[in-house]
Design an enzyme around this catalytic site. Structure first.
Site, PDB file in Angstrom:
ATOM      1  N   SER A  86     -20.807 -10.306 -20.286  1.00 48.57           N
ATOM      2  CA  SER A  86     -19.878 -11.334 -20.760  1.00 48.57           C
ATOM      3  C   SER A  86     -20.474 -12.736 -20.691  1.00 48.57           C
ATOM      4  O   SER A  86     -19.802 -13.708 -21.040  1.00 48.57           O
ATOM      5  CB  SER A  86     -18.593 -11.300 -19.926  1.00 48.57           C
ATOM      6  OG  SER A  86     -17.984 -10.059 -20.039  1.00 48.57           O
ATOM      7  N   THR A  88     -22.820 -13.591 -17.783  1.00 47.47           N
ATOM      8  CA  THR A  88     -23.135 -13.879 -16.376  1.00 47.47           C
ATOM      9  C   THR A  88     -24.430 -14.676 -16.240  1.00 47.47           C
ATOM     10  O   THR A  88     -24.480 -15.662 -15.495  1.00 47.47           O
ATOM     11  CB  THR A  88     -23.294 -12.561 -15.584  1.00 47.47           C
ATOM     12  OG1 THR A  88     -22.285 -11.652 -15.989  1.00 47.47           O
ATOM     13  CG2 THR A  88     -23.226 -12.788 -14.101  1.00 47.47           C
ATOM     14  N   TRP A  90     -26.015 -16.667 -18.223  1.00 48.59           N
ATOM     15  CA  TRP A  90     -25.835 -18.057 -18.685  1.00 48.59           C
ATOM     16  C   TRP A  90     -25.044 -18.864 -17.654  1.00 48.59           C
ATOM     17  O   TRP A  90     -25.424 -19.968 -17.268  1.00 48.59           O
ATOM     18  CB  TRP A  90     -25.115 -18.016 -20.023  1.00 48.59           C
ATOM     19  CG  TRP A  90     -24.985 -19.315 -20.744  1.00 48.59           C
ATOM     20  CD1 TRP A  90     -25.745 -20.445 -20.562  1.00 48.59           C
ATOM     21  CD2 TRP A  90     -24.044 -19.615 -21.773  1.00 48.59           C
ATOM     22  NE1 TRP A  90     -25.334 -21.424 -21.423  1.00 48.59           N
ATOM     23  CE2 TRP A  90     -24.293 -20.932 -22.173  1.00 48.59           C
ATOM     24  CE3 TRP A  90     -23.019 -18.891 -22.397  1.00 48.59           C
ATOM     25  CZ2 TRP A  90     -23.539 -21.555 -23.185  1.00 48.59           C
ATOM     26  CZ3 TRP A  90     -22.288 -19.512 -23.403  1.00 48.59           C
ATOM     27  CH2 TRP A  90     -22.546 -20.819 -23.782  1.00 48.59           C
ATOM     28  N   HIS A 148     -19.354  -8.297 -10.196  1.00 44.42           N
ATOM     29  CA  HIS A 148     -18.657  -7.678 -11.331  1.00 44.42           C
ATOM     30  C   HIS A 148     -17.414  -6.930 -10.845  1.00 44.42           C
ATOM     31  O   HIS A 148     -16.722  -6.292 -11.644  1.00 44.42           O
ATOM     32  CB  HIS A 148     -19.574  -6.685 -12.043  1.00 44.42           C
ATOM     33  CG  HIS A 148     -20.712  -7.332 -12.790  1.00 44.42           C
ATOM     34  ND1 HIS A 148     -20.546  -8.413 -13.612  1.00 44.42           N
ATOM     35  CD2 HIS A 148     -22.035  -7.024 -12.858  1.00 44.42           C
ATOM     36  CE1 HIS A 148     -21.713  -8.745 -14.159  1.00 44.42           C
ATOM     37  NE2 HIS A 148     -22.632  -7.931 -13.697  1.00 44.42           N
ATOM     38  N   ARG A 170     -15.546 -12.415 -22.555  1.00 46.93           N
ATOM     39  CA  ARG A 170     -16.178 -12.464 -23.874  1.00 46.93           C
ATOM     40  C   ARG A 170     -15.504 -11.447 -24.782  1.00 46.93           C
ATOM     41  O   ARG A 170     -14.979 -10.430 -24.291  1.00 46.93           O
ATOM     42  CB  ARG A 170     -17.663 -12.123 -23.692  1.00 46.93           C
ATOM     43  CG  ARG A 170     -18.514 -12.308 -24.901  1.00 46.93           C
ATOM     44  CD  ARG A 170     -19.954 -11.902 -24.608  1.00 46.93           C
ATOM     45  NE  ARG A 170     -20.812 -12.251 -25.711  1.00 46.93           N
ATOM     46  CZ  ARG A 170     -22.062 -11.817 -25.851  1.00 46.93           C
ATOM     47  NH1 ARG A 170     -22.600 -11.034 -24.932  1.00 46.93           N
ATOM     48  NH2 ARG A 170     -22.779 -12.171 -26.891  1.00 46.93           N
ATOM     49  N   GLY A 309     -27.707 -13.473 -27.742  1.00 48.91           N
ATOM     50  CA  GLY A 309     -26.914 -14.597 -27.246  1.00 48.91           C
ATOM     51  C   GLY A 309     -26.043 -15.237 -28.309  1.00 48.91           C
ATOM     52  O   GLY A 309     -25.863 -16.448 -28.340  1.00 48.91           O
TER      53      GLY A 309
HETATM   54  P1  PAP Z   1     -25.040  -9.064 -16.800  1.00 45.45           P
HETATM   55  O1  PAP Z   1     -23.569  -8.962 -16.742  1.00 45.45           O
HETATM   56  O2  PAP Z   1     -25.734  -7.740 -16.754  1.00 45.45           O
HETATM   57  O3  PAP Z   1     -25.600 -10.044 -15.817  1.00 45.45           O
HETATM   58  P2  PAP Z   1     -24.832 -10.932 -18.964  1.00 45.45           P
HETATM   59  O4  PAP Z   1     -25.720 -12.056 -18.687  1.00 45.45           O
HETATM   60  O5  PAP Z   1     -23.385 -11.102 -18.696  1.00 45.45           O
HETATM   61  O6  PAP Z   1     -25.383  -9.615 -18.245  1.00 45.45           O
HETATM   62  O7  PAP Z   1     -24.916 -10.519 -20.482  1.00 45.45           O
HETATM   63  C1  PAP Z   1     -26.050 -10.612 -21.266  1.00 45.45           C
HETATM   64  C2  PAP Z   1     -25.595 -11.250 -22.553  1.00 45.45           C
HETATM   65  O8  PAP Z   1     -25.587 -12.672 -22.397  1.00 45.45           O
HETATM   66  C3  PAP Z   1     -26.554 -10.944 -23.670  1.00 45.45           C
HETATM   67  O9  PAP Z   1     -25.750 -10.943 -24.853  1.00 45.45           O
HETATM   68  P3  PAP Z   1     -26.198 -10.222 -26.200  1.00 45.45           P
HETATM   69  O10 PAP Z   1     -26.586  -8.825 -25.849  1.00 45.45           O
HETATM   70  O11 PAP Z   1     -24.993 -10.271 -27.091  1.00 45.45           O
HETATM   71  O12 PAP Z   1     -27.312 -11.003 -26.755  1.00 45.45           O
HETATM   72  C4  PAP Z   1     -27.472 -12.141 -23.598  1.00 45.45           C
HETATM   73  O13 PAP Z   1     -28.217 -12.360 -24.771  1.00 45.45           O
HETATM   74  C5  PAP Z   1     -26.495 -13.248 -23.335  1.00 45.45           C
HETATM   75  N1  PAP Z   1     -27.126 -14.432 -22.741  1.00 45.45           N
HETATM   76  C6  PAP Z   1     -28.080 -14.470 -21.778  1.00 45.45           C
HETATM   77  N2  PAP Z   1     -28.423 -15.721 -21.521  1.00 45.45           N
HETATM   78  C7  PAP Z   1     -27.684 -16.519 -22.318  1.00 45.45           C
HETATM   79  C8  PAP Z   1     -27.612 -17.932 -22.508  1.00 45.45           C
HETATM   80  N3  PAP Z   1     -28.373 -18.744 -21.815  1.00 45.45           N
HETATM   81  N4  PAP Z   1     -26.734 -18.410 -23.406  1.00 45.45           N
HETATM   82  C9  PAP Z   1     -25.949 -17.566 -24.120  1.00 45.45           C
HETATM   83  N5  PAP Z   1     -25.985 -16.216 -23.996  1.00 45.45           N
HETATM   84  C10 PAP Z   1     -26.839 -15.696 -23.107  1.00 45.45           C
END
Ligand code: PAP
Length: 341
Positions: A86, A88, A90, A148, A170, A309
């Site tokens: 969702s 995390t 970022w 989580h 999200r 992202g």
């Molecule tokens: P997690 O819950 O396993 O820690 P999490 O960071 O919540 O993962 O999710 C990853 C998503 O955040 C990815 O989305 P996507 O598969 O739709 O691309 C990842 O690309 C997106 N993400 C990671 N970093 C950023 C950022 N700095 N800004 C915006 N989206 C990001």
């Protein structure tokens, strides 16, 4: 200021007896887990149903149980909560940058050399997992953590404390697509015999609530209701809002955490610097986040946390029927809530 990841700063030196005690405690968790109902998983193992949510067994669920039993919150703690995928990563970067903005220069910032997952540890996977058992009591305040765990399963110590909580949610369709990508990364690495999860399978599992820490809708609703009951304590944010209005939500986030931006900082462009540092474009292109040899606490390379992202990538993946079905569930479940996607 020199930066050492919190998970490395709270490694206690334990005697053999203490380690054996830990092992006994974790064995009780494993015994309990072996009695719980299981379902098909997304990554390399099945999902286990525990307190109404689905968990990856052993390592992760042991971690959840250990957090519930042992974590002691402080009023100064900041806890980021979300269902996986969702935003995390970022949010970890943003929260870390806000809270530490007077400690680090933007040209030598820890986020330039460390993945956000290493700057803000996840309680159940970084700190309380059996293989890396640590003691967060050793960390100085303010401590930044993420989890989580669903709202109804949060440890009593967090519920009873006055620590600040931020929840990021999200669009479920983007969460589904992102989850499938990540789950298949894990499958490809740890379970090469298993075929990759098809979109149809992922869709079915997600809709019936069988996704990691799912059901998605109940997870979001739990924190949404809690944020209405305790607005001064729980900030409920949407990934999509942050994407469309980053400055507004960055201010809101800093204010909520008790680190509001001063006029001087506004004039100096500190907010823009934080947003640029934490942007997908910047983070995903850093060596630490690109290098396939740099592996995260869950065993896959850091680059797996950066796919696209984007808002609305589901349009490139889901069929019209899938979209209609998920939208219908979302409408039913979120009926009466004043947020939508
Ligand atoms: P997690 O819950 O396993 O820690 P999490 O960071 O919540 O993962 O999710 C990853 C998503 O955040 C990815 O989305 P996507 O598969 O739709 O691309 C990842 O690309 C997106 N993400 C990671 N970093 C950023 C950022 N700095 N800004 C915006 N989206 C990001």
């Amino acid at each position: 200021m020199e930066f050492t990841p919190p998970s490395k700063r709270c490694l206690p030196t334990k005697s053999k007896e203490e380690e054996e005690d830990d092992e006994r405690v974790y064995q009780t968790y494993r015994n309990l887990i072996s009695t719980l109902p299981t379902e098909n998983g997304w990554s390399s193992s099945n999902l286990v149903l525990y307190q109404g949510s689905r968990y990856v067994p052993n390592n992760f669920l042991q971690g959840v149980m250990a957090v519930q039993q042992h974590f002691k919150a402080r009023p100064t703690d900041i806890l980021l909560t979300a269902i996986p995928k969702s935003g995390t990563t970022w949010m970890k970067a943003l929260i870390f940058s806000i809270v530490n903005r007077t400690h680090y220069d933007f040209t030598t910032h820890p986020l330039l050399t460390h993945n956000p997952q290493d700057c803000v540890p996840t309680l159940e996977t970084n700190l309380y997992r059996k293989t890396s058992i640590t003691n967060p009591d050793l960390l100085p305040s303010p401590r930044l953590f993420s989890t989580h765990i669903s709202c109804s399963s949060l440890p009593k110590s967090i519920i009873d404390s006055s620590c600040q909580i931020v929840y990021i949610c999200r669009n479920p369709k983007d969460v589904l697509v992102s989850n499938r990508y990540f789950g298949n990364k894990i499958r490809a690495k740890f379970n090469k015999d298993q075929p990759l999860l098809s979109l149809a399978e992922a869709f079915q599992l997600f809709c019936k609530g069988a996704s990691p820490f799912g059901p998605y809708w109940e997870h979001v609703l739990g924190f949404w209701k809690a944020s209405l009951e305790q607005p001064e304590r729980i900030l409920f944010l949407k990934y999509e809002d942050l994407r469309s209005n980053p400055l507004v939500y960055l201010r809101k986030l800093a204010q909520h955490l008790g680190y509001p931006f001063s006029l001087e900082e506004e004039k100096q462009g500190v907010l823009e610097k934080i947003l640029n540092l934490c942007s997908f474009q910047n983070l995903s292109n850093l060596e630490v986040n690109k290098n396939p040899d740099k592996v995260s606490h869950v065993g896959v390379e850091y680059s797996a946390f950066f796919r696209k992202g984007q808002v609305g990538d589901w349009k490139n993946h889901l069929t019209a029927d899938m979209i209609e079905h998920i939208d219908r569930i979302t409408e039913q479940k979120f009926h009466g809530c004043d947020f939508s996607f």
